[in-house]
Design a protein around this motif. Structure first.
Motif, PDB file in Angstrom:
ATOM      1  N   LYS A   2      47.159  39.738  40.162  1.00 44.19           N
ATOM      2  CA  LYS A   2      47.496  38.833  41.268  1.00 44.19           C
ATOM      3  C   LYS A   2      47.514  37.395  40.739  1.00 44.19           C
ATOM      4  O   LYS A   2      46.653  37.012  39.959  1.00 44.19           O
ATOM      5  CB  LYS A   2      46.461  38.967  42.370  1.00 44.19           C
ATOM      6  N   LYS A   3      48.491  36.623  41.203  1.00 42.41           N
ATOM      7  CA  LYS A   3      48.635  35.281  40.615  1.00 42.41           C
ATOM      8  C   LYS A   3      48.626  34.129  41.623  1.00 42.41           C
ATOM      9  O   LYS A   3      48.782  32.977  41.239  1.00 42.41           O
ATOM     10  CB  LYS A   3      49.894  35.227  39.759  1.00 42.41           C
ATOM     11  N   LEU A   5      46.077  32.923  44.585  1.00 38.50           N
ATOM     12  CA  LEU A   5      44.785  33.281  45.186  1.00 38.50           C
ATOM     13  C   LEU A   5      44.208  32.172  46.047  1.00 38.50           C
ATOM     14  O   LEU A   5      44.496  30.990  45.832  1.00 38.50           O
ATOM     15  CB  LEU A   5      43.753  33.536  44.085  1.00 38.50           C
ATOM     16  N   ALA A 111      45.965  37.388  47.155  1.00 43.91           N
ATOM     17  CA  ALA A 111      44.592  37.862  47.328  1.00 43.91           C
ATOM     18  C   ALA A 111      43.680  36.709  47.743  1.00 43.91           C
ATOM     19  O   ALA A 111      43.884  35.562  47.331  1.00 43.91           O
ATOM     20  CB  ALA A 111      44.061  38.465  46.031  1.00 43.91           C
ATOM     21  N   THR A 210      35.465  39.777  39.613  1.00 48.39           N
ATOM     22  CA  THR A 210      36.746  39.192  40.031  1.00 48.39           C
ATOM     23  C   THR A 210      37.897  39.786  39.223  1.00 48.39           C
ATOM     24  O   THR A 210      38.961  40.109  39.771  1.00 48.39           O
ATOM     25  CB  THR A 210      36.703  37.661  39.828  1.00 48.39           C
ATOM     26  N   LYS A 211      37.683  39.949  37.931  1.00 45.17           N
ATOM     27  CA  LYS A 211      38.763  40.493  37.084  1.00 45.17           C
ATOM     28  C   LYS A 211      39.135  41.909  37.546  1.00 45.17           C
ATOM     29  O   LYS A 211      40.311  42.251  37.604  1.00 45.17           O
ATOM     30  CB  LYS A 211      38.327  40.497  35.611  1.00 45.17           C
ATOM     31  N   LEU A 214      41.181  41.619  40.763  1.00 42.61           N
ATOM     32  CA  LEU A 214      42.532  41.072  40.612  1.00 42.61           C
ATOM     33  C   LEU A 214      43.480  42.048  39.907  1.00 42.61           C
ATOM     34  O   LEU A 214      44.698  41.949  40.035  1.00 42.61           O
ATOM     35  CB  LEU A 214      42.499  39.751  39.831  1.00 42.61           C
TER      36      LEU A 214
END
Ligand code: ADP
Length: 216
Positions: A2-3, A5, A111, A210-211, A214
Motif C-alpha cells: 500500500k502506498k 496511508l 490504508a 506495520t510492514k 501493508l
C-alpha cells in the motif's frame, strides 16, 4: 504494498517515529500537518501568527483554515503519488473533504493505520521528547546519550522541547483527540481501510507489525 496511508492515533502513539521508518524504507512522502504549520509559524508570516496561538494552546486550527492550507499539498498530487499523512485528517469534516479531493486526483487512501496508546504512556513519551525544529523528527530524552546528543542526526541543529509538549497541554491535546479525532476510527472502519497497530509497544515491534499490515 500500500502506498497511500493515513497514520491515525493520539499524540504520543508513535506516528512520527513510524513515519520516519516508513519514509526511509519505502520512500513514502511524510506529510505532517503539524510540521507544516510549525514551519509557517517559524517563517513568521501572517498565517503563521494566526495559527501559533492554536498550536501553543494545544487546540485544533479551525477546519476551514486547515483545509485551505492543505490544498497547497493535494493540488500537486497525481495517481502515482505515494504518501503517508500524519496529523491530518483530525476531524470528520477534514476526512470527508480529503476523500473528495483525493478521488478527483485518482489518489485515494489505501490504508489507515490506527496506532493506539493509553494517555499515561503518551504523556510519559511526550514530556521526555525533543524535536528537530527543521525536519520535525522526534528523539526521546533517554536516547540522547550518544556523542552527538542534543542535535538532529540529519539536520545537525539543536533539538528543542516544544511548548505544546508540556504535560498540561499534552493532556488537553489528548482530550481533543478523543473528542474530535476518535470518530474517524468508525469512519475508516466503515470504508474497510482500518488496521489496528499496537502503539504502546516499542518502535521496532510497531514497525514490524506495520510492514505485515501493508503487505496484505
Ligand atoms: P501531535 O501529533 O504530536 O499531536 P502535531 O504535530 O500533529 O502533534 O500537531 C500539532 C498542532 O498542530 C496541533 O495541536 C494543532 O494545533 C495543529 N494541527 C495539526 N494538524 C491539524 C489538523 N489536521 N487540524 C487542526 N489542527 C491541526
Amino acid at each position: 504494498m500500500k502506498k497511500r496511508l493515513i497514520l491515525l492515533g493520539p499524540p504520543g502513539s508513535g506516528k512520527g517515529t513510524l513515519a520516519a521508518q516508513l519514509q526511509s524504507d519505502f520512500k513514502l512522502d511524510h506529510v505532517s500537518s503539524g510540521h507544516l504549520l510549525r514551519m509557517e509559524v517559524e517563517k513568521y508570516t501572517r498565517m503563521g501568527r494566526y495559527v501559533q496561538a492554536f498550536l501553543d494552546r494545544g487546540e485544533l486550527v479551525p477546519d476551514e483554515f486547515l483545509l485551505d492550507f492543505m490544498a497547497g499539498w493535494w493540488n500537486g498530487l497525481s495517481a502515482d503519488s505515494k504518501f503517508m499523512l500524519d496529523g491530518f485528517p483530525r476531524t470528520l469534516r477534514q476526512a470527508e473533504v480529503l476523500d473528495l479531493r483525493l478521488a478527483e486526483r485518482n489518489a485515494g487512501i489505501e490504508a489507515v493505520l490506527f496506532l493506539d496508546c493509553p494517555v499515561t504512556l503518551a504523556i510519559q513519551r511526550i514530556s521526555g521528547r525533543r524535536s528537530c525544529p527543521k525536519c520535525g523528527r522526534v528523539y526521546h530524552r533517554s536516547a540522547l546519550l550518544h556523542p552527538k546528543a542534543g542535535q538532529c542526526e540529519e539536520c545537525v541543529v539543536d533539538l528543542i522541547h516544544r511548548q505544546d509538549d508540556e504535560e498540561e497541554v499534552v493532556r488537553k491535546r489528548y482530550d481533543i483527540y478523543v473528542q474530535e479525532t476518535e470518530p474517524l476510527i468508525q469512519y475508516y472502519r466503515g470504508q474497510q481501510k482500518l488496521t489496528f497497530i499496537d502503539g504502546s509497544s516499542c518502535a521496532m515491534e510497531t514497525f514490524a507489525a506495520t510492514k505485515v499490515a501493508l503487505a496484505k
